[in-house]
Structures are given as C-alpha cells and as structure tokens.
Design a protein around this motif. Structure first.
Motif, PDB file in Angstrom:
ATOM      1  N   GLU A 192       2.354   3.458   1.819  1.00  0.00           N
ATOM      2  CA  GLU A 192       2.477   4.227   0.589  1.00  0.00           C
ATOM      3  C   GLU A 192       3.360   3.451  -0.390  1.00  0.00           C
ATOM      4  N   PHE A 193       3.156   3.699  -1.672  1.00  0.00           N
ATOM      5  CA  PHE A 193       3.878   2.941  -2.684  1.00  0.00           C
ATOM      6  C   PHE A 193       4.466   3.868  -3.744  1.00  0.00           C
ATOM      7  N   ILE A 194       5.537   3.399  -4.372  1.00  0.00           N
ATOM      8  CA  ILE A 194       6.148   4.145  -5.468  1.00  0.00           C
ATOM      9  C   ILE A 194       5.334   3.981  -6.740  1.00  0.00           C
ATOM     10  N   ASP A 195       4.859   2.758  -6.976  1.00  0.00           N
ATOM     11  CA  ASP A 195       4.118   2.470  -8.199  1.00  0.00           C
ATOM     12  C   ASP A 195       3.416   1.132  -8.033  1.00  0.00           C
ATOM     13  N   MET A 196       2.587   0.770  -8.998  1.00  0.00           N
ATOM     14  CA  MET A 196       1.936  -0.539  -8.998  1.00  0.00           C
ATOM     15  C   MET A 196       2.139  -1.190 -10.362  1.00  0.00           C
ATOM     16  N   VAL A 197       2.273  -2.508 -10.327  1.00  0.00           N
ATOM     17  CA  VAL A 197       2.641  -3.261 -11.520  1.00  0.00           C
ATOM     18  C   VAL A 197       1.605  -4.343 -11.785  1.00  0.00           C
ATOM     19  N   PRO A 198       0.992  -4.390 -12.962  1.00  0.00           N
ATOM     20  CA  PRO A 198       0.102  -5.516 -13.291  1.00  0.00           C
ATOM     21  C   PRO A 198       0.909  -6.811 -13.343  1.00  0.00           C
ATOM     22  N   THR A 250     -21.142  -7.767  -2.277  1.00  0.00           N
ATOM     23  CA  THR A 250     -20.135  -7.845  -3.331  1.00  0.00           C
ATOM     24  C   THR A 250     -19.908  -6.511  -4.010  1.00  0.00           C
ATOM     25  N   ASN A 251     -18.657  -6.310  -4.419  1.00  0.00           N
ATOM     26  CA  ASN A 251     -18.245  -5.110  -5.133  1.00  0.00           C
ATOM     27  C   ASN A 251     -18.462  -5.330  -6.627  1.00  0.00           C
ATOM     28  N   THR A 252     -18.706  -4.275  -7.343  1.00  0.00           N
ATOM     29  CA  THR A 252     -18.914  -4.397  -8.789  1.00  0.00           C
ATOM     30  C   THR A 252     -17.604  -4.366  -9.564  1.00  0.00           C
ATOM     31  N   GLU A 253     -16.489  -4.075  -8.862  1.00  0.00           N
ATOM     32  CA  GLU A 253     -15.179  -4.046  -9.505  1.00  0.00           C
ATOM     33  C   GLU A 253     -14.181  -4.841  -8.668  1.00  0.00           C
ATOM     34  N   ALA A 254     -13.188  -5.397  -9.337  1.00  0.00           N
ATOM     35  CA  ALA A 254     -12.102  -6.112  -8.665  1.00  0.00           C
ATOM     36  C   ALA A 254     -10.782  -5.649  -9.271  1.00  0.00           C
ATOM     37  N   PRO A 255      -9.655  -5.945  -8.601  1.00  0.00           N
ATOM     38  CA  PRO A 255      -8.359  -5.549  -9.178  1.00  0.00           C
ATOM     39  C   PRO A 255      -7.939  -6.443 -10.348  1.00  0.00           C
ATOM     40  N   TRP A 256      -8.808  -7.341 -10.766  1.00  0.00           N
ATOM     41  CA  TRP A 256      -8.512  -8.253 -11.869  1.00  0.00           C
ATOM     42  C   TRP A 256      -9.815  -8.495 -12.624  1.00  0.00           C
ATOM     43  N   ASP A 257      -9.715  -9.026 -13.811  1.00  0.00           N
ATOM     44  CA  ASP A 257     -10.887  -9.390 -14.594  1.00  0.00           C
ATOM     45  C   ASP A 257     -11.189 -10.856 -14.312  1.00  0.00           C
ATOM     46  N   ASN A 258     -12.246 -11.114 -13.518  1.00  0.00           N
ATOM     47  CA  ASN A 258     -12.544 -12.508 -13.153  1.00  0.00           C
ATOM     48  C   ASN A 258     -13.699 -13.097 -13.965  1.00  0.00           C
ATOM     49  N   GLY A 259     -14.043 -12.461 -15.062  1.00  0.00           N
ATOM     50  CA  GLY A 259     -15.102 -12.996 -15.901  1.00  0.00           C
ATOM     51  C   GLY A 259     -16.487 -12.598 -15.456  1.00  0.00           C
ATOM     52  N   GLY A 260     -16.582 -12.032 -14.259  1.00  0.00           N
ATOM     53  CA  GLY A 260     -17.886 -11.617 -13.765  1.00  0.00           C
ATOM     54  C   GLY A 260     -17.913 -10.178 -13.311  1.00  0.00           C
ATOM     55  N   LEU A 261     -16.766  -9.696 -12.840  1.00  0.00           N
ATOM     56  CA  LEU A 261     -16.663  -8.316 -12.371  1.00  0.00           C
ATOM     57  C   LEU A 261     -15.618  -7.588 -13.210  1.00  0.00           C
ATOM     58  N   PRO A 262     -15.898  -6.372 -13.629  1.00  0.00           N
ATOM     59  CA  PRO A 262     -14.891  -5.629 -14.394  1.00  0.00           C
ATOM     60  C   PRO A 262     -13.725  -5.217 -13.508  1.00  0.00           C
ATOM     61  N   MET A 277     -10.937  -2.898 -11.743  1.00  0.00           N
ATOM     62  CA  MET A 277     -10.977  -1.552 -11.183  1.00  0.00           C
ATOM     63  C   MET A 277     -10.245  -0.566 -12.085  1.00  0.00           C
ATOM     64  N   ASN A 278     -10.618   0.702 -11.974  1.00  0.00           N
ATOM     65  CA  ASN A 278      -9.820   1.724 -12.638  1.00  0.00           C
ATOM     66  C   ASN A 278      -8.552   1.980 -11.813  1.00  0.00           C
ATOM     67  N   GLN A 279      -7.627   2.717 -12.376  1.00  0.00           N
ATOM     68  CA  GLN A 279      -6.315   2.914 -11.749  1.00  0.00           C
ATOM     69  C   GLN A 279      -6.428   3.553 -10.361  1.00  0.00           C
ATOM     70  N   LYS A 280      -7.280   4.550 -10.253  1.00  0.00           N
ATOM     71  CA  LYS A 280      -7.420   5.247  -8.966  1.00  0.00           C
ATOM     72  C   LYS A 280      -7.974   4.320  -7.903  1.00  0.00           C
ATOM     73  N   ALA A 281      -9.018   3.573  -8.249  1.00  0.00           N
ATOM     74  CA  ALA A 281      -9.625   2.660  -7.279  1.00  0.00           C
ATOM     75  C   ALA A 281      -8.651   1.557  -6.883  1.00  0.00           C
ATOM     76  N   MET A 282      -7.848   1.102  -7.839  1.00  0.00           N
ATOM     77  CA  MET A 282      -6.868   0.059  -7.561  1.00  0.00           C
ATOM     78  C   MET A 282      -5.806   0.565  -6.587  1.00  0.00           C
ATOM     79  N   TRP A 283      -5.356   1.795  -6.805  1.00  0.00           N
ATOM     80  CA  TRP A 283      -4.351   2.395  -5.907  1.00  0.00           C
ATOM     81  C   TRP A 283      -4.926   2.546  -4.497  1.00  0.00           C
ATOM     82  N   GLU A 284      -6.155   3.012  -4.402  1.00  0.00           N
ATOM     83  CA  GLU A 284      -6.795   3.171  -3.094  1.00  0.00           C
ATOM     84  C   GLU A 284      -6.978   1.829  -2.406  1.00  0.00           C
ATOM     85  N   ALA A 285      -7.304   0.793  -3.174  1.00  0.00           N
ATOM     86  CA  ALA A 285      -7.444  -0.541  -2.592  1.00  0.00           C
ATOM     87  C   ALA A 285      -6.113  -1.008  -2.016  1.00  0.00           C
TER      88      ALA A 285
END
Length: 602
Positions: free
Chosen positions: A239-245, A209-221, A223-231
């Motif tokens: 490649e993407f123009i941008d990412m939207v929560p 298991t990873n210690t970060e996720a692209p969302w807050d699931n109550g158990g894992l914090p 991801m930061n912006q850079k890690a989310m983009w890389e994921a």
C-alpha cells in the motif's frame, strides 16, 4: 632465445554457449524477453527505413507431444545471407551496435548475444529471414545448434520480409511453455511494448500488449490515475501514501514513484520495476533512485540508460548519476508542493520516513530549512515539532538517550526544554540547526553543565545536610563517586546520579570485563584504567525530597551508609546505567540489611 610463433586462443564454442545461455541470465524465462527484444529491434530498424511501416509480432505454440515448438514471427527488417553469417554466427556481433540497421538508440539490444539464451529452451534454433532492405535478396534459413555449429542455405520459396524463428522445446523446459505460462511470461516482459503482439496457444488467440502504460512512450497512451495506482499496488504488493510523477531528461526516463505507507530502514533495498524502451528490464532494479529515497518504489521506462549485457540491471556512469539526481529533484518538488496544498499528507510522509529525510537534510542546507519545522523530537515537555521547539526559551539537547532519560524529569519539573538527540541523525541535525539558526540559542548540554544549574542550598540550611553528605561520601567512596546536596525538582526524586563521557566509558568497559575471559578481561581492565583519571561521578542528594530531609535526622551512621548506598544503586537503575554483578549483589544485600534494621526496631 627466439620468440615462439604467435598462437591463438582455443575456444570451446559449446562451452561458451553454455555459459552465455545458462549462466549470464538469472532465469531461463529471459529467453522470452530476448525473443521479443530481437523482434522489436528488427521492427524499429525497418521503421527507420519505412516510417509508415506498422510492426507486429506473432507468437504461436504448437503443442505437439513429439515435438512441441515455439514459433516467433515479426515483420521487421530481416537479414540477408551475408548479414546472417556476420551477426548470427558471431558471438558479440550486433547489427544494432555496428550501426548497420540505423540509429542504435532506437534498439533495446546492443551486445549480439541475446539469441543465445534460446539454447536454454532448445538444442537447435531454426530461423527463416528475408531482408526488407534488399528486395532482391532471397529468404535465408539458418540452423544453429548448441554444440556451436550452424548451417545456412538460401531458399527458393517466397517469404515475406521479416523473420520467423522456430524452437523445439527441450523436455526439461516444457513446463515453461504451457499456454498460460507463455501468456504470463510474454506479458511480463512485453506488456508495454508499443507494437502489436499476438499469442496463439491452446486453441485461443489474444493480444499480449497493453493499450496503456504508466508513461507516454509515443505509441501507448499513459494510464489514468486509477489504473496507475492499481498497477503500482499490483507490481509491488504494498500500500502507498501517494504516487509522484517522475522524469529525467538525461536518462530519457518517465514514470511514477510510489511512496510507501511503511517506514523503511536506510539499509533496505526497495524494488523498482524498470522498462527499457517498453521492454521490462527487471522488476528488482536497484540504484535507480538516490540512496535517501528508500521510501519509494519506482515504475518507469527509460530510453537512454544503458543495460548490462544480461539486460537485468543498468550500467553505472554519469547518465545514471544524473538520472538519480533528477528523480530526487522530482520527489523533493512534490514534497514542496504538498507543503502548500496538503500539509496533513506531508506531515504523514515526514513522520513515516523521517530517517531518510533527516539523512537528506544533513546533506543540503536548503532541504534542512524546508524539512526541519516538520521533524518531531522527544522533549522534556512532550513530543514536539522543531517549529514548536523554536518557540521555547533556550532549548538544550542531549546526545545520549540514557542521559536524556536521566535528566528529563528534572528538566520537566523545572519547565526547561531538553531535547532527546540520542537517536539516529538527531545529534547531527541539532548541531546543524544550531549553526544555521544562531539566534535560537540551541546548545548541546552535558550532564555536568545541566547539573551546574541545580539549586544551591539556602545558606541557613546547608549545615543541616553536612552529616548526611559526609556519611554518603564515605559510603560511595569505594564507587569513586562524589556526593553533593542540592535543591531541585521534582521533589519526588531523592537522588540524581550523573557522570561524564569518560565515566560512562569506564563503567561500560567494567561491565564487559565481567563477561570476558581471562585475556580479554585483563585487556579491558587496562583500557578501563585509562579513563579513571578523567572519570567524573557525582551523586546529588535532593534537599527538596522528604526522604532526604528525614535522613538528616538519622544519627545511626551504619544505617546512613546502607541507605545512601542503596539510593545510589537505585539512581543507577533509574538512569538506565549498566550495573555490574557486584553492584547487583550490593543492592540486594543493602535491601536485606534495611529490612533487618526495620525489624530490629520493633
């Protein structure tokens, strides 16, 4: 006649197991997901009873050449002997669906068939379990076989609460169970589960298991912006123009929508990677976003949407409909924010994905008003945004690309704003905008109404063109085309040919008729004849053109007939109208005649 006694279906249990374990799922690797799912749900059930309990799953690969074995152990709720008979020996039986293990919304599985997928990997499933809910209950061993038989026995030895499962891997499936493959597949499905998962294989141990996720699931914090983009770029390979929560209260969904840098067809089916309570549901999920949002790839987790029995897609229903709408609202809210904070980026997104956004604008007048100023259109005065078009005097639009191309040079020379609305959605958009903005004076223009605005000949010069018009009319009578002399720009254009919709349809049918066999040729001919009465063709001779002016002095009638027919055929080509093979031959013959006439004068 007496009714026959009630009969029961005869069930081939081995056949049922084969269908469920080998055909319900798209790939045998989902057995790894089902193993994680059962353990995760067992831990959730125990946590409901013991909130302070810390769940854990341990996976071990015993690489015995004679009997390679996969062992999966969890410290979840476990089962009593009665529950083993009820849930493990009943296809479709599920403690999670019946509510015997607490709130069903906490669980991933609901159908009671997931364990059967393990028969893809092994001919026998051995499971040792002890209930955490009943401290006096002994540990139980359950052995299930692919032929539909099972055996249960109580164990006298002590075992911790939880479940340990053993799979002797079939020789045909050992390729899936190398240490590297096991790490890859268990990570693939369970990377973002909010519990500890350890893998022991090949003499090495590691956390799945990873210690970060692209969302807050109550158990894992999150991801930061850079890690989310890389994921996102890693998962979708783009490649993407941008990412939207994005989020949806109705669907219990949270995640990120990545906006593609590439334009996409409205019929494309973009990949979405969706997790269910932290477990990967599918990396090819469809239908999670509105139909117009083809330009995004979604990476998200849901806690409320219901999966199908195979847990590889979502069940349709009001909750999924509401989720799509809420995701669409998130994307639109982001675009509205860009209009204030980053107009350059918004312009890039709208230019890249204009088709999708135009389709959306046609469904919602508020969205139409927001996006319309940014939409770009081809016009007789160059490419313009609609905001620029609004500043033009009495703009007009053409709903046919070919017709626009024919009329655009005249409109440009006369400084008129003519819009090409012949592309997808543009005609509908112009009609909608004309209705929404009546003061703009935006109107559709036909070829006939456009040419009605062409300049009339000066009274004192009209007689100079009478002979030329009469000769041209005679030359074009076989083509059922009228001839008029007008004064228009650009002066470099000698002839302008226009036709109405009926004439356009008739010409297209005539061309198709040439290529059809006897039966269809006759059929197309009958259809074409129906347009003849309403067909309207006009060839306008440009009195401002030097060549047309010189032709008024030509007295050789035969020469005029040939020249005007060639000019007419050239006008068809310039207007990008389809021409028949007969007309092609006429053009070739006419050019040869002109050459001969030119040679004979010397």
């Amino acid at each position: 006649m007496a009714a026959s006694p009630q009969q029961r279906f005869q069930v081939d249990l081995a056949g049922i197991l084969s269908v469920l374990s080998e055909h319900l799922y798209s790939t045998p690797t989902v057995a790894f997901r089902e193993l994680l799912q059962n353990s995760t749900d067992a831990i959730s059930a125990r946590t409901s009873l013991q909130p302070a309990h810390r769940g854990a799953i341990t996976i071990e690969w015993i690489d015995d050449k004679e009997s390679p074995t996969l062992v999966v152990e969890d410290n979840g709720i476990g089962l009593t002997e009665d529950e083993v008979h009820l849930f493990l020996a009943t296809i479709g039986g599920s403690s999670k669906r019946t509510g015997k293990q607490g709130d069903r919304e906490k669980f991933i599985g609901q159908f009671g068939i997931g364990l059967l997928s393990c028969f893809v990997l092994s001919d026998e499933i051995v499971l040792i379990t002890r209930s955490a809910a009943d401290e006096d209950a002994p540990a139980v061993e359950w052995r299930g076989r692919g032929d539909g038989t099972y055996h249960v026995r109580a164990l006298e030895t002590k075992h911790p609460a939880g479940t340990r499962l053993y799979l002797k891997i079939k020789a045909s499936q050992t390729k899936l169970c190398s240490p590297r493959m096991l790490k890859d597949w268990f990570s693939h499905y369970g990377e973002y589960l909010p519990i500890s998962i350890e893998l022991h294989a090949g003499g090495q141990s590691g956390r799945i298991t990873n210690t970060e996720a692209p969302w807050d699931n109550g158990g894992l914090p999150a991801m930061n912006q850079k890690a989310m983009w890389e994921a996102g770029t890693g998962y979708f390979g783009s490649e993407f123009i941008d990412m939207v929560p994005i989020s949806s209260a109705k669907g219990g969904l949270a995640g990120v929508a990545f906006i593609s840098v590439q334009s996409r067809s409205l019929h494309s089916k973009p990949r979405h990677r969706l997790y269910l309570k932290g477990m990967l549901l599918s990396d090819h999920t469809e239908g999670i976003v509105p139909d117009w949002a083809v330009f995004v790839n979604v990476l998200a987790n849901t806690t409320k949407l219901q999966p199908t029995a195979s847990r590889e897609s979502l069940m349709e229903g009001p909750a999924l409909d509401d989720t799509r709408e809420e995701i669409g609202d998130c994307i639109l809210a982001y675009l509205r924010r860009l209009a204030v904070s980053d107009e350059a980026k918004l312009a890039v997104i709208i230019q890249t994905h204009h088709l999708a956004l135009k389709s959306l604008a046609l469904e919602d007048s508020d969205v139409l008003h927001f996006f319309a100023p940014w939409f770009q259109f081809e016009t007789s005065q160059g490419r313009m945004s609609f905001e620029e078009i609004r500043r033009q005097d009495s703009p007009r639009y053409c709903i046919s690309v070919d017709r626009y191309r024919q009329l655009a040079p005249v409109a440009a020379a006369e400084n008129r704003c003519l819009i090409n609305a012949g592309y997808v959605f543009d005609a509908e958009l112009m009609s909608a905008l004309a209705a929404e903005l009546p003061d703009l004076g935006l109107e559709e223009i036909s070829a006939m109404s456009f040419t009605d605005q062409l300049g009339e000949l000066a009274t004192g010069k009209a007689h100079l063109f009478e002979d030329l018009v009469e000769a041209a009319a005679a030359a074009l009578r076989p083509h059922q085309c009228r001839v008029e002399a007008r004064h228009f720009q650009p002066a470099t254009l000698p002839v302008l040919y226009v036709q109405n919709d009926a004439a356009h349809s008739k010409r297209a049918l005539e061309q198709s008729q040439e290529d059809a066999d006897g039966f269809f040729s006759s059929l197309l001919g009958d259809i074409s004849a129906r347009f003849a009465e309403d067909a309207y063709h006009v060839c306008y001779l440009n009195a401002a053109n030097p060549l047309i002016q010189r032709l008024t002095n030509v007295k050789d009638r035969q020469r005029l007939l040939v020249i005007t027919e060639v000019l007419y055929l050239q006008a068809l080509l310039l207007g990008q109208y389809p021409i028949t093979s007969k007309e092609t031959r006429l053009l070739s013959d006419g050019l040869l005649q002109l050459i001969e006439m030119g040679v004979s004068t010397h």
